[in-house]
Each structure stands twice: as structure tokens, then as C-alpha cells.
Design a protein around this motif. Structure first.
Motif, mmCIF file in Angstrom:
data_model
loop_
_atom_site.group_PDB
_atom_site.id
_atom_site.type_symbol
_atom_site.label_atom_id
_atom_site.label_comp_id
_atom_site.label_asym_id
_atom_site.label_seq_id
_atom_site.Cartn_x
_atom_site.Cartn_y
_atom_site.Cartn_z
ATOM 1 N N MET A 8 0.841 -1.209 0.000
ATOM 2 C CA MET A 8 0.000 0.000 0.000
ATOM 3 C C MET A 8 0.873 1.255 0.000
ATOM 4 S SD MET A 8 -3.112 1.052 2.579
ATOM 5 C CE MET A 8 -2.213 1.115 4.115
ATOM 6 N N LEU A 9 1.906 1.226 0.801
ATOM 7 C CA LEU A 9 2.805 2.392 0.865
ATOM 8 C C LEU A 9 3.520 2.594 -0.470
ATOM 9 C CD1 LEU A 9 4.122 1.643 4.459
ATOM 10 C CD2 LEU A 9 2.564 3.500 3.784
ATOM 11 N N HIS A 10 3.886 1.482 -1.117
ATOM 12 C CA HIS A 10 4.528 1.597 -2.434
ATOM 13 C C HIS A 10 3.548 2.177 -3.448
ATOM 14 C CE1 HIS A 10 7.290 -1.986 -1.120
ATOM 15 N NE2 HIS A 10 7.526 -0.874 -0.440
ATOM 16 N N LEU A 11 2.320 1.715 -3.404
ATOM 17 C CA LEU A 11 1.300 2.250 -4.333
ATOM 18 C C LEU A 11 1.159 3.758 -4.150
ATOM 19 C CD1 LEU A 11 -1.526 -0.463 -4.099
ATOM 20 C CD2 LEU A 11 -0.273 0.226 -6.168
ATOM 21 N N GLY A 67 5.849 3.605 -6.080
ATOM 22 C CA GLY A 67 6.808 2.531 -6.298
ATOM 23 C C GLY A 67 7.640 2.294 -5.048
ATOM 24 N N GLU A 68 8.262 1.086 -4.959
ATOM 25 C CA GLU A 68 9.053 0.767 -3.774
ATOM 26 C C GLU A 68 10.257 1.698 -3.635
ATOM 27 O OE1 GLU A 68 10.241 -3.295 -3.221
ATOM 28 O OE2 GLU A 68 11.468 -2.805 -1.467
ATOM 29 N N ALA A 69 10.938 1.993 -4.736
ATOM 30 C CA ALA A 69 12.121 2.861 -4.659
ATOM 31 C C ALA A 69 11.712 4.242 -4.151
ATOM 32 C CB ALA A 69 12.791 2.967 -6.018
ATOM 33 N N GLU A 70 10.575 4.713 -4.659
ATOM 34 C CA GLU A 70 10.088 6.035 -4.231
ATOM 35 C C GLU A 70 9.757 6.028 -2.730
ATOM 36 O OE1 GLU A 70 9.310 4.464 -6.968
ATOM 37 O OE2 GLU A 70 9.720 5.882 -8.602
ATOM 38 N N TRP A 71 9.119 4.963 -2.275
ATOM 39 C CA TRP A 71 8.838 4.840 -0.831
ATOM 40 C C TRP A 71 10.129 4.829 -0.024
ATOM 41 C CZ3 TRP A 71 6.440 5.033 3.601
ATOM 42 C CH2 TRP A 71 6.905 4.258 4.672
ATOM 43 N N ALA A 107 9.605 -3.234 10.368
ATOM 44 C CA ALA A 107 9.718 -1.842 9.913
ATOM 45 C C ALA A 107 11.091 -1.596 9.301
ATOM 46 C CB ALA A 107 9.477 -0.882 11.079
ATOM 47 N N ILE A 108 12.110 -2.144 9.955
ATOM 48 C CA ILE A 108 13.470 -1.978 9.435
ATOM 49 C C ILE A 108 13.561 -2.609 8.041
ATOM 50 C CG2 ILE A 108 15.885 -2.614 9.813
ATOM 51 C CD1 ILE A 108 15.248 -2.479 12.883
ATOM 52 N N GLU A 109 12.957 -3.776 7.926
ATOM 53 C CA GLU A 109 12.931 -4.480 6.639
ATOM 54 C C GLU A 109 12.349 -3.634 5.519
ATOM 55 O OE1 GLU A 109 11.660 -8.620 8.034
ATOM 56 O OE2 GLU A 109 10.731 -8.390 6.049
ATOM 57 N N ILE A 110 11.228 -2.976 5.810
ATOM 58 C CA ILE A 110 10.528 -2.269 4.725
ATOM 59 C C ILE A 110 10.977 -0.808 4.613
ATOM 60 C CG2 ILE A 110 8.526 -3.811 4.977
ATOM 61 C CD1 ILE A 110 6.966 -1.242 5.934
#
Lengths: 517, 517
Positions: B219-222, B226-230, B260-263
């Protein structure tokens, strides 16, 4: 430029067991274990950098040397020129730096403001903090309805009686004008009388005219038990607006100040400029002007009588620049007052300023935050005398009893913050943590240490409510202002405490036009 | 142990004449002339002596070395023992001083908490101050009636929308629990969604379970694009109660922290002991325990991922020792929080703590002073993240929109105090005084300097009333809370701002159980 401090009065010793503790709590808390007390040292908050203080001092010296003050009365011109001030062709008195330094040297770093009950004596100096009322409100505010009406001598007496009962209000400076007394002489006399009859704490009052000061002396002697007794422990100080900012002496007030010196009454040298109106718009500039004016006052007093007790009363106020109206409840006001406290410490002389003023018309959330921010900052800055600290609304136009009573809780909390944080082996609590965590109960509830500190370290409000939402609802969701009104009615339903004995009262009434029945 | 500061952003230059000034005031005030702004440096208030700070540090090191923490999850034990912690036979992890120092060395002295609108990015470090919401209130308080009811996801969305409009509230950490969502996974997801949809400021949130953290990443990536942007600009931080004071890890929260550290989500390491209950009764002792716990957390995070962004969240609370209940509105609380800020500066790492909590059940005078004292002291002490700063009642049990809106004025005033006093040749105002006093108008109203500083130096409240008693009566004596309620209704009557674009919203709704319509 000394900064004398007192240590906390109490040892960190433990009490003698549970039974003793219970007995202690059942009784009224003994004075020596109360968590807060008058005169705790502040000074942990310094809005000005240390390097700013000499800059402000230097600017004030330049102002006094180059701009000077107009409108001194002939007697003041005579005294101050004899002390080294120069009278210019423009009629302004200008002060060389050495004249200022000489006046500072003649001023004691400490000052006791006496109370009729010695337990309420105020020992000013260093960063020791005291809170009290002050002002010249012309309205009494009904906390319940928010209605404003003209304040009366009965209101002033009632204010004094309420202040007499409030632990966290350390002195009574007259907060309201008795508007039901139109004759100026009767006004000055009845103001003193109403305050003295209502409280045995230290009293501050203003006078309209020098003659009234002299005429009031006999009343003060009667109350004190004689002139020598009065002069040994003068329990009334004169709040004197000796300047009309910017940089003009207030001629008649100066004459009243000379009369106060004559009769042995300490003087609050009060400079009440308003930033953006009668003082520079910048906070630093308003401080410079207030300091300069009070330094001139210090020269004046010491020229008349070297070493006469003085409170350095830099009271700059703030304008709402959109309207020009005063805003005593603003953040700018809190900064101004705290900065003044620092200048008092720089000079090493007892000082006072104004905090706790609400712009709000009634005791609502706005009043709470306005009163709290400036009172807390003044205390943390170590202001000796925090005037206007409680009850004051509408930027000084209205005084409210309910607010006064709630303000006692507010000031208790501010004073807890002034007391600060003790750091030593006991408070760092390694043993306590070890005992609780390693084989102990896993919590600190009910440990000896916790019980011991329960009444000594923690302040509990009297009316402020800490119950849960459910408990609060079960109590009928008591309205805070209504609770204060009920306490007010309880206090005022008590009979007069006889602080002026009947015989003395009769003598006073024979000599003065006393209005209170 | 650095202490980086920013200078005030603005030059002291004058504006270009009256017409320009009028035009300027007619428009919304440009950002670069506003009198207050997020991230102003504090630090003028120091409740602890400089010599106390190493004593607290030393005590915390001893606590970590000798008492240690119980209940770390297996993954945490593995990571922390690899970093040098010792696992005792009693199951407690103990930390030699060098392990702590190594973790401190891996922690950046600055940290940016990103917002979806970069204008709202928070640049933590030094004594820079930001205020925002936080908490886990279970009730929404009706400011008008004082009634408490269960808080809902709609309330959380509304809180976010209101915060989005308030200049002096710099971030939204979830203040209320969505009690209408009983499934824990749905709760965590809807909490994030409601916050993100309501405001483009930085968001803080809690998670019940590590799996929910991982599942929320998509959801945060959306939303980020994108994941890089997050990962480049994570706009949500995780508020993580990783300890159960005293000195125990909260096993499941630690697992959520690892997720949290992971993401790539910054972590607020939150230690929320309560002095006299789950922390030592003394203020110094409660600080020691909170610091020790957060230092252990710092080891934990850096053992999992060196340099992962962390907010040092020493949040000790206070008990009313008569009842054991929490008293977040007390003076003791204000001292605790301010002392924690000093420890953050001692370590030179970004930190946060709680201030602004009212014990009062509704936005009355008590709430005003309770919120003001701790918020002002936290700001003056230079706390980077002042959590719970606004809207919070009944010692965190209730959140109130009217109070949130009024709190914006309160925080503006506190921020004016944080900004402090500029002292330079211009602000010392000799020329201004000379011009006014010597042949000038005799007052400062309407001078160029006064007009110039009117909007740049002075803060004007939005709802707090500064009118005279007569003006106030003529306006019909407007009730403060009612004014706030009207503003609330105005804000909430606006359409959704589309902070989550429709297409993204559809993707989210396809993947997650979104409750908000």
C-alpha cells in the motif's frame, strides 16, 4: 552582579515507616516537607544568551547618556544632578555611566518584603521566585457568566481574603481599582485598608498623590503598633509608575515616590512601556528601554536616600500591532518578562515584572494557556516578583475571583516546574530499579521510596480534575469554573479574621474615611 | 554529541515601502516572512545542569550492564548478542558500555522525516522543535458537550484532515484507535489509510503485528509511486513500544520493529514508563530508566541494520501517586519531558517525547494550562519531536477536535517563545528610541520599523480573542469552544482533497479491507 541561591530546604532522608507516614498525611502537610515553597530558585531558562546581557546593558547606558529622561520634578532634578546627572537645555536629564554604576553599587542584592505574618515574608534576591497579584483592573468579572461590572472596595477586600487562603499566591498587590470611591484621597486610604484587613501577606499598593502617602503613614503605624515597628518591618510596598514611557519621568508619581522613601516604604520602580506603542517594537529594544528607565529610577531613589529598598520593576508590555491594543497574554509578553528577569540577575538586584495576564475575557482554555506560558517562563527564568500572576483578564481590565482560585492550581504547577529536578545517587534510583527488576515485584507502586516522595516531591491540584472519564461522569461532570465559584463562596462566607484588631480599627476609622463596613 | 542548529532563515532587511507592505499583508503571508516555522531551534531552557547529564548517562550504562532487559525475542537475542550484549542465565540481555557507545556512533545526528508534500518534511537534529499529535485515545470528545464516545476510523480521517490545515501542527501521529474496526489486521491497514488520505504531512502509526507491517508495504509503495520512491522518502514512521517498562522487551513489538526496518520505515523507539508505577518515582530516575531502555533499543536497531533511522523516544509519564493513575498534565510531566530533550542533545541524536497532554476531560481552563506548560517547556528545551502536543484529554484517553483546533493557537504561542529574542544593533533599537524621543512623535505606533515587524515578529492567534470587554460583548461574547466547533465544521465540510488519487485508491481497495467510504 551576584546570584545568591538557596538550597532546597529539606534533606533527602527517609521517613520513619508506614504508620508515621499515614499519620503525617492525615495531618496538614508540615511546611518543611511541602513539595513547593515561596522563593524557590529558578534560572534554568535563559532566553538571552549570556553575551547578550552586556549588550543590553551597554545600549541602556547609551540611551541614558544620549537620550536621557524628560519631565523630572524640581526635587528630582536637584537630587539627581547632585548625584552626577546632567540637565540639558532641552530639559532632559542625562546620566553618565559612572552615575548608573554608583546607583547599582548602592542597591542591595537582597531585599525582604515583610508581611504582617512573618511566615509570609518574601526574601528577594538571586533567582528566587514569588508569585502574586497586581494591576489596576477596573472591572470585576463574574466567572460564571463572564459579565463585567465596575470593581469596588468590597471586591478588593474579598480579593485580599481569597489571596490570604491560597498557598501559591505569595503576596497581594492591589489588583483592582475601587471604582465606588471617587475621591482620590479616600481611594488611596481605602485601598490600603481593604488589603491590610483582608490578608496578612505582603501588600503592594499605588498612590495617586504624595500627600496621601504621608497621610497614610499614621494608619500604617497604628496597624504595625508604632512608627518604629512599621519602619522595622514595612508590610506595604509602593508600586510606582515613575516613568511615562518612552523616557519621561511621571512628575506626580515621582513626588509620591519621594514620600514613600520618607515614610520608609519600599518602592517598586515600575516602567510599563508597551512594545510597538510606547516602547520599541522589538523585544530586545523594549527590554533596553525598560532597563534604562529603571536604572534612571535607581539613580533617583539612591540620590534621595542611598540604599532605600527598591524592586527593579521592568514591566514592558506588548501591543497587538494590528490594533495597537495591549496583549498581555501573548508569547511575546512571556519572552519580554523572562528577559527582564535575566537583566535583574545581571545587575544582581531584586526585580519584578508582569506575567500571567490573560487576554481572554473569562477563565476559559485561552486564559489557561495565556496565564500558564508567561507564568511558567517567568518562574523558570528566576523572576523574583511575578506580578499580575493570577486572576487577570482582558489584558488587565478585568479581575476574576474564580480565575484567581483556579490560578492557585496553575501557579502550583508552575512552581513545581521551578523546583526542577534533583540529581543525586538516591534520585538516580539505581538501587530502586535493581530491587524492582531483579526478583522484585516488577513495578514501583507502593515501595517505601514511592510513598516517601508522594507528598514531598509531587504537587496535587486542588480543583483541577484528574479523574478518568467514567469517574468524572459519575461525579456529574463538574464544571471547573463552577467548582471555583463554590470555593469562592465558601471562603467569602467566613467571618472577617480580625487582622485589624477592633481597637486599632476604631482608631483608624476616627482618623480616616473608611468605606468598608 | 553534536548540537547542530539552524539560523533564522530570514534577513533583517527592510521591506520596500508602504504600498509593498500593504500588498504583502493583503496576500497570504509568504513562508519566508512568517514569524514562526517548523524546526526552530530551542535549548534556552535546561532543567538539568550540564554536570547532571553525564551522571544520568553513567547511571543508564550501569543499569544496562547490571540489570539489563528481559524478554527479547529470539531474533533480537541473536542480533544483540552478535553486537556484544551478554545473555544471562536469568534470560536478561545485559549491555557493556562499549556496545552502547558503538550503537550511538552508528546513529546519525540528523534525520529527515519525510512528508508526501516536501514542504512538510521534518528535519530533525540539534535542538530543532516540531509539534504534532500522537497517542492511542479510545474516545472522541465532543468539545461542546464534553461527551465521550468510542473513536472511529472516520474520526481518525477527520483528525488528519484538520491537522492538514493547521500551521502549527507539524505532523500527524495517529492520536486515536479506530474502535469500530475489531480485526487487528484491518485496524493496522485502515489506520495508515485514514491518515494518509487525510494529510500530506508526515505520519506516525503503530502496528499490532509484524505481518501487518510487511503486508502494508505494498500500500505504501502504491501511494509513493513505487518501492524505490517509498524507500527514498518514507512518509510513515512506526511508533513502536518496544519495551514494557521496567526493563523488559515487548516481544511482539520488537518483531514489528524488525519488520519496519525491513521495509525501510523509520522507527520511533518508544519507552513509556510511568514514574511511581512502571518507572522510578523520582524524575531523575524515570529519565535514567527511559534512557537506558532507549539505548537498548538503539543497540537492537543498529544490530539489525546499522544506521537505520531512529527517533530516540524517551516518553516517561507521571503517576498521580494518590491513585496510581497517569497524570500527563502535571508539572512533573513537563519536567520529565524537558529533561529527556536534554539527554537527546547530550547524545546528539534525534529524539522525541510527550507533552501537551491534558488531564482535564474537556477544553477548559485546566486543559489550557496543562497543555501550555509542558508544550512550552518541551519547546524551550529543544525537543525535536513533541508528541501528543495537541487535542489530548483525560490523560490520553480522549481526543477532541475543538481542542485540536484551539491547540493550534496555543502551539503558535509556544513556538513564538521557542523562536526567542534576537539581539543585534537593529533590535537593540537605539536609533528608534532616539528618533522617537528627541523631537519625534513620542511613540512608536506606525513607524516603519513597527510596521515592518508587525507580521514578521509577532504571532496572532486565529481563534483566541484579544478584543476589549466592550468589543467582546458587542460581538455577543463568543464562546471559544463554540468558535472552534464552527471552524471544525467548516474544515470537515470541505470535499476530500484527493491526496490518494482515484486510481491508486482503487488499487488499494482491491488489495486491502478499506473501511472508509
Amino acid at each position: 552582579m551576584t546570584d545568591t541561591e538557596t538550597k532546597p530546604r529539606r534533606s533527602a532522608g527517609r521517613s520513619g515507616g508506614r504508620a508515621a507516614r499515614h499519620a503525617m498525611r492525615a495531618a496538614a502537610l508540615a511546611d518543611d516537607v511541602k513539595p513547593i515553597w515561596p522563593g524557590m530558585p529558578g534560572g534554568t531558562y535563559k532566553p538571552l544568551k549570556d553575551s547578550d546581557l552586556p549588550k543590553i546593558h551597554a545600549a541602556a547606558l547609551r540611551v541614558l547618556d544620549e537620550i536621557g529622561l524628560a519631565d523630572a520634578p524640581p526635587s528630582g532634578i536637584k537630587a539627581m544632578t547632585a548625584a552626577g546627572a546632567r540637565l540639558g537645555k532641552d530639559g532632559r536629564l542625562r546620566f553618565p555611566a559612572k552615575v548608573i554604576e554608583a546607583a547599582l553599587a548602592m542597591t542591595s542584592p537582597t531585599l525582604t518584603l515583610y508581611a504582617r505574618d512573618p511566615a509570609h515574608d518574601l526574601h528577594l534576591g538571586g533567582t528566587k521566585v514569588h508569585y502574586g497579584t497586581a494591576g489596576a483592573a477596573v472591572h470585576l468579572v463574574d466567572g460564571r457568566t463572564g459579565a463585567y461590572r465596575d470593581s469596588t472596595v468590597q471586591d478588593l477586600y474579598d480579593a485580599a481574603r481569597i489571596v490570604d487562603t491560597l498557598d501559591n499566591v505569595h503576596f497581594l498587590q492591589r489588583p483592582m481599582v475601587c471604582r465606588d470611591i471617587t475621591d482620590n484621597y479616600a481611594l488611596d486610604i481605602n485601598t490600603i485598608y481593604a488589603c491590610v484587613r483582608g490578608t496578612c501577606k505582603h501588600i503592594g499598593a499605588s498612590y495617586v498623590h504624595a500627600d496621601h502617602v504621608r497621610k497614610s503613614a499614621q494608619m500604617l503605624h497604628l496597624i504595625a503598633g508604632g512608627e518604629a515597628e512599621w519602619r522595622a518591618r514595612p508590610f506595604v510596598s509602593q508600586s510606582n509608575c515613575f516613568v511615562v514611557p518612552p523616557m519621561k519621568f511621571a512628575t506626580e508619581s515621582c513626588e509620591a515616590m519621594e514620600a514613600a522613601i520618607e515614610i520608609g516604604m519600599p518602592v517598586l520602580l515600575l516602567s510599563a512601556g508597551q512594545a510597538g506603542a510606547t516602547a520599541p517594537v522589538t523585544i530586545a529594544g523594549a527590554v533596553v528601554q525598560g532597563v534604562a528607565e529603571c536604572l534612571a529610577g535607581l539613580v533617583y531613589v539612591n540620590a534621595v536616600k542611598p540604599g532605600h529598598p527598591v524592586i527593579f520593576g521592568t514591566w514592558p508590555f506588548v501591543s497587538d500591532l494590528r490594533t495597537g491594543a495591549m496583549s498581555g497574554g501573548s508569547g511575546e509578553q512571556a519572552l519580554l518578562t523572562a528577559a527582564c528577569a535575566q537583566m535583574h540577575h545581571f545587575y544582581g538586584i531584586p526585580g519584578g515584572a508582569a506575567a500571567g495576564i490573560a487576554d481572554s475575557k473569562l477563565p476559559d482554555m485561552q486564559a489557561g494557556w495565556e496565564q500558564a506560558i508567561s507564568n511558567t517562563m517567568a518562574g523558570l527564568a528566576g523572576l523574583n516578583m511575578v506580578y499580575e500572576a493570577v486572576g487577570m483578564h482582558a489584558s488587565l481590565l478585568g479581575f476574576c475571583f474564580e480565575s484567581l482560585i483556579l490560578g492557585d492550581d496553575l501557579l502550583g504547577q508552575a512552581q513545581r516546574c521551578v523546583r526542577g529536578i534533583e540529581v543525586d545517587e538516591s534520585t538516580l534510583a539505581f538501587e530502586a530499579m535493581s530491587n524492582v527488576c531483579l526478583g522484585g515485584p516488577g513495578h514501583y507502586l507502593g515501595t517505601d521510596e514511592t510513598l516517601h516522595r508522594m507528598e514531598r516531591d509531587y504537587v496535587y491540584p486542588r480543583l483541577a480534575d484528574r479523574s478518568s472519564p467514567n469517574q468524572f461522569a459519575e461525579k456529574g461532570s463538574p464544571n471547573l469554573v463552577e467548582q471555583a465559584a463554590l470555593r469562592k463562596e465558601d471562603i467569602l462566607s467566613q467571618p472577617d479574621k480580625g487582622l485589624i484588631p477592633a481597637q486599632v480599627d476604631a482608631q483608624i476609622r476616627a482618623a480616616y474615611p473608611i468605606a468598608l463596613p
